[in-house]
Design a protein around this motif. Structure first.
Motif, mmCIF file in Angstrom:
data_model
loop_
_atom_site.group_PDB
_atom_site.id
_atom_site.type_symbol
_atom_site.label_atom_id
_atom_site.label_comp_id
_atom_site.label_asym_id
_atom_site.label_seq_id
_atom_site.Cartn_x
_atom_site.Cartn_y
_atom_site.Cartn_z
ATOM 1 N N MET A 1 0.862 -1.180 0.000
ATOM 2 C CA MET A 1 0.000 0.000 0.000
ATOM 3 C C MET A 1 0.898 1.231 0.000
ATOM 4 N N LEU A 2 0.750 2.042 -1.058
ATOM 5 C CA LEU A 2 1.569 3.247 -1.213
ATOM 6 C C LEU A 2 0.730 4.457 -0.815
ATOM 7 N N THR A 3 1.267 5.267 0.135
ATOM 8 C CA THR A 3 0.549 6.443 0.637
ATOM 9 C C THR A 3 1.315 7.692 0.211
ATOM 10 N N VAL A 4 0.578 8.631 -0.463
ATOM 11 C CA VAL A 4 1.193 9.855 -0.973
ATOM 12 C C VAL A 4 0.388 11.051 -0.485
ATOM 13 N N SER A 5 1.105 12.115 -0.022
ATOM 14 C CA SER A 5 0.431 13.330 0.421
ATOM 15 C C SER A 5 -0.158 14.038 -0.784
ATOM 16 N N SER A 6 -1.319 14.622 -0.584
ATOM 17 C CA SER A 6 -1.995 15.305 -1.696
ATOM 18 C C SER A 6 -1.244 16.520 -2.194
ATOM 19 N N ILE A 7 -0.356 17.050 -1.355
ATOM 20 C CA ILE A 7 0.423 18.230 -1.790
ATOM 21 C C ILE A 7 1.822 17.837 -2.183
ATOM 22 N N GLY A 8 2.097 16.534 -2.178
ATOM 23 C CA GLY A 8 3.347 16.020 -2.686
ATOM 24 C C GLY A 8 4.515 16.135 -1.745
ATOM 25 N N THR A 9 4.288 16.342 -0.486
ATOM 26 C CA THR A 9 5.392 16.497 0.452
ATOM 27 C C THR A 9 5.635 15.244 1.274
ATOM 28 N N PHE A 10 4.754 14.214 1.097
ATOM 29 C CA PHE A 10 4.876 13.041 1.945
ATOM 30 C C PHE A 10 4.650 11.790 1.085
ATOM 31 N N ARG A 11 5.513 10.766 1.298
ATOM 32 C CA ARG A 11 5.392 9.506 0.554
ATOM 33 C C ARG A 11 5.930 8.378 1.419
ATOM 34 N N THR A 12 5.128 7.294 1.556
ATOM 35 C CA THR A 12 5.549 6.153 2.348
ATOM 36 C C THR A 12 4.847 4.909 1.816
ATOM 37 N N SER A 13 5.320 3.725 2.228
ATOM 38 C CA SER A 13 4.709 2.454 1.812
ATOM 39 C C SER A 13 4.801 1.444 2.948
ATOM 40 N N SER A 14 3.876 0.522 2.896
ATOM 41 C CA SER A 14 3.884 -0.593 3.857
ATOM 42 C C SER A 14 3.532 -1.854 3.085
ATOM 43 N N VAL A 15 4.030 -2.997 3.558
ATOM 44 C CA VAL A 15 3.862 -4.272 2.859
ATOM 45 C C VAL A 15 3.182 -5.278 3.784
ATOM 46 N N LEU A 16 2.266 -6.020 3.205
ATOM 47 C CA LEU A 16 1.666 -7.181 3.878
ATOM 48 C C LEU A 16 2.189 -8.413 3.160
ATOM 49 N N ARG A 17 3.020 -9.182 3.879
ATOM 50 C CA ARG A 17 3.601 -10.397 3.285
ATOM 51 C C ARG A 17 2.679 -11.576 3.625
ATOM 52 N N LEU A 18 1.933 -11.997 2.612
ATOM 53 C CA LEU A 18 0.919 -13.025 2.802
ATOM 54 C C LEU A 18 1.457 -14.380 2.353
ATOM 55 N N THR A 19 1.464 -15.332 3.283
ATOM 56 C CA THR A 19 1.858 -16.713 2.958
ATOM 57 C C THR A 19 0.581 -17.531 2.747
ATOM 58 N N ILE A 20 0.393 -18.011 1.520
ATOM 59 C CA ILE A 20 -0.793 -18.793 1.175
ATOM 60 C C ILE A 20 -0.387 -20.252 1.070
ATOM 61 N N ILE A 21 -1.009 -21.116 1.916
ATOM 62 C CA ILE A 21 -0.701 -22.543 1.897
ATOM 63 C C ILE A 21 -1.894 -23.258 1.233
ATOM 64 N N VAL A 22 -1.622 -23.903 0.118
ATOM 65 C CA VAL A 22 -2.656 -24.638 -0.618
ATOM 66 C C VAL A 22 -2.638 -26.098 -0.151
ATOM 67 N N GLY A 23 -3.786 -26.571 0.366
ATOM 68 C CA GLY A 23 -3.883 -27.949 0.849
ATOM 69 C C GLY A 23 -3.840 -28.961 -0.281
ATOM 70 N N PRO A 24 -3.615 -30.249 0.040
ATOM 71 C CA PRO A 24 -3.465 -31.274 -0.994
ATOM 72 C C PRO A 24 -4.779 -31.744 -1.578
ATOM 73 N N PHE A 25 -5.908 -31.419 -0.938
ATOM 74 C CA PHE A 25 -7.207 -31.917 -1.400
ATOM 75 C C PHE A 25 -8.200 -30.764 -1.500
ATOM 76 N N SER A 26 -9.318 -31.070 -2.097
ATOM 77 C CA SER A 26 -10.354 -30.047 -2.279
ATOM 78 C C SER A 26 -11.288 -29.956 -1.098
ATOM 79 N N PHE A 27 -10.938 -30.623 0.020
ATOM 80 C CA PHE A 27 -11.759 -30.541 1.220
ATOM 81 C C PHE A 27 -10.904 -30.169 2.408
#
Length: 478
Positions: A452-478
């Motif tokens: 998520m990138l956050t920017v000030s509307s007047i252009g004086t501020f800029r920052t970012s944050s990251v969500l590191r998502l680990t997705i584990i897919v199971g071996p079966f459909s249940f």
């Protein structure tokens, strides 16, 4: 003169006899015999000349004043040899086998005729015959035919195929007499063709079988038997309990009146022989009996689940949460359960120059020069999805926890989407939804960085944050 007249009458008699031929057929031979016509009425002088001058095989009847046949079988001792039976015939007799049979085709009886004086079957080559249908040793012929004597219009059939045919147009035969009866043995009756035929007492209802018995017709008689499945006990027919005589049935026997049938225990079915019970393989009847695997057992079936799952409601597989039961994670690790298993992740996932905050966030201090080009914070999250999940599918929502005034937020997938399995859709100025657009098969692990990138509307501020998502897919459909 009398001799000439007698020869003339004999000639006429012979000519007339040839017009009334009948054929006797025996095996492959045909014998023709002719009947002697009755003596026509002549003058007293002629009769006086014929008196007491009958041909061979006949004698004078003083009462009837005519020649009559001599019964040689009655007066000749041991007339036939070799087990043959003697059958009297006009002017002679026949020797026939005792097993011989006759078929008579004509049903009309014949008037008794007498031969003229001086005629002889032996000299003319013919044999006198009347309604007594027989065959045997023909005078002068030496031929022996096999037959059984039948009087009048009677008929008998047999494998000897002996046939006598009479000419119905013969004027010396009288019409059939309906009152004429033949003698039949017990159990037989005279048919409309004057043949002794068997009486079917079972059909006629003249038997005396009990109500619980079955009438069986026999030749000349009948028999009373118990129906199948019953046995005679005293005077009654009682049911046979086949179930007491093993091994009629493989598993269970059910007795019924006069019969029985076999049953199988639950989970079994009768084989084609209606006796043997086989395993019903329920697993082959449907693929929806069990969520994972069906196991056929004697008389039943059961469902199995793969490792990491347990059976619920007999057929459904449910994930076992190993993090709540038993796991091998260390103290500095946390247990994360997913469909079909679990994994151990570091309790502190922050890597230098990030430090862990009380909110479980990894923050890069502003005072650290290395943090100028890095995201301000990283949040570690974990999730599980089933294999082959339908797509498109919303799977995870990202949202800003701190809102600054006069700022604009934008969202993107920074890494982990090289194959295009995901799409990040912004749902508000401060949130976005991660969408699965390609089906994933497990077991598999995906690490996706959502920024998520956050920017000030007047252009004086800029920052970012990251969500590191680990997705584990199971071996079966249940």
């Amino acid at each position: 003169m009398l001799k000439a007249l007698f020869l003339t009458m004999l000639t006429l008699a012979l000519v007339k006899s040839q017009d009334t031929e009948e054929t006797i057929t025996y095996t492959d031979k045909i014998i023709t015999i002719s009947e002697y016509p009755a003596v026509e009425t002549r003058s007293p002088l002629i009769l006086a000349a014929m008196c007491k001058q009958c041909t061979d095989g006949y004698e004078w009847d003083p009462v009837r004043q005519q020649c009559k046949d001599i019964d040689e079988c009655d007066i000749v001792p041991d007339a036939c040899k070799g087990g043959m039976k003697c059958v009297n015939h006009y002017g002679g007799y026949l020797c026939l086998p005792k097993t011989a049979q006759i078929i008579v085709n004509n049903e009309q009886p014949q008037q008794e005729t007498q031969p003229a004086e001086g005629t002889s079957g032996a000299t003319t080559g013919v044999v006198a015959a009347s309604s007594m249908a027989t065959s045997g040793v023909l005078p002068g012929g030496g031929f022996v035919a096999s037959a059984a004597a039948v009087a009048g219009p009677e008929m008998q059939t047999g494998r000897n195929n002996f046939v006598i045919r009479r000419n119905p147009a013969d004027p010396q035969r009288i019409p059939s007499n309906p009152s004429h009866r033949i003698q039949c043995a017990a159990g037989y009756e005279q048919s409309e063709h004057n043949v002794c035929q068997d009486i079917d007492e079972c059909t006629a209802g003249t038997h005396n079988c009990r109500a619980d018995q079955v009438c069986i017709n026999l030749r000349g008689s009948f028999a009373c038997q118990c129906p199948p499945g019953y046995q005679k006990r005293g005077e009654q027919c009682v049911d046979i309990d086949e179930c007491t005589i093993p091994p009629y049935c493989h598993q269970r026997c059910v007795n019924t009146p006069g019969s029985f049938y076999c049953q199988c225990s639950p989970g079994f079915q009768l084989a084609a022989n209606n006796y043997t019970c086989v395993d019903i393989d329920e697993c082959r009847t449907s693929s929806y009996l069990c969520q994972y695997q069906c196991v056929n057992e004697p008389g039943k079936f059961s469902c199995m689940c793969p490792q990491g799952y347990q059976v619920v409601r007999s057929r459904t597989c449910q994930d076992i949460n190993e993090c709540e039961t038993t796991n091998e994670c260390r103290e500095d690790e946390m247990c994360w359960n997913y469909h079909g298993g679990f994994r151990c992740y570091p309790r502190n996932p922050c890597q230098d120059p990030y430090i862990l905050t009380p909110e479980n966030r990894c923050v890069c201090p502003v005072s650290n020069a290395m943090c100028r080009e890095l995201p301000q914070s990283i949040v570690y999250k974990y999730m599980s999805i089933r294999s082959d999940r339908s797509v498109p599918s919303d799977i995870f929502q990202i949202q800003a926890t701190t809102i600054y005034a006069n700022t604009i937020n934008t969202f993107r997938i920074k890494s982990g989407n090289e194959n295009g399995e995901f799409y990040l859709r912004q749902t508000s100025p401060v949130s976005a939804m991660l969408v699965l657009v390609k089906s994933l098969s497990g077991p598999r692990e995906h690490i996706v960085d959502l920024e998520m990138l956050t920017v000030s509307s007047i252009g004086t501020f800029r920052t970012s944050s990251v969500l590191r998502l680990t997705i584990i897919v199971g071996p079966f459909s249940f």
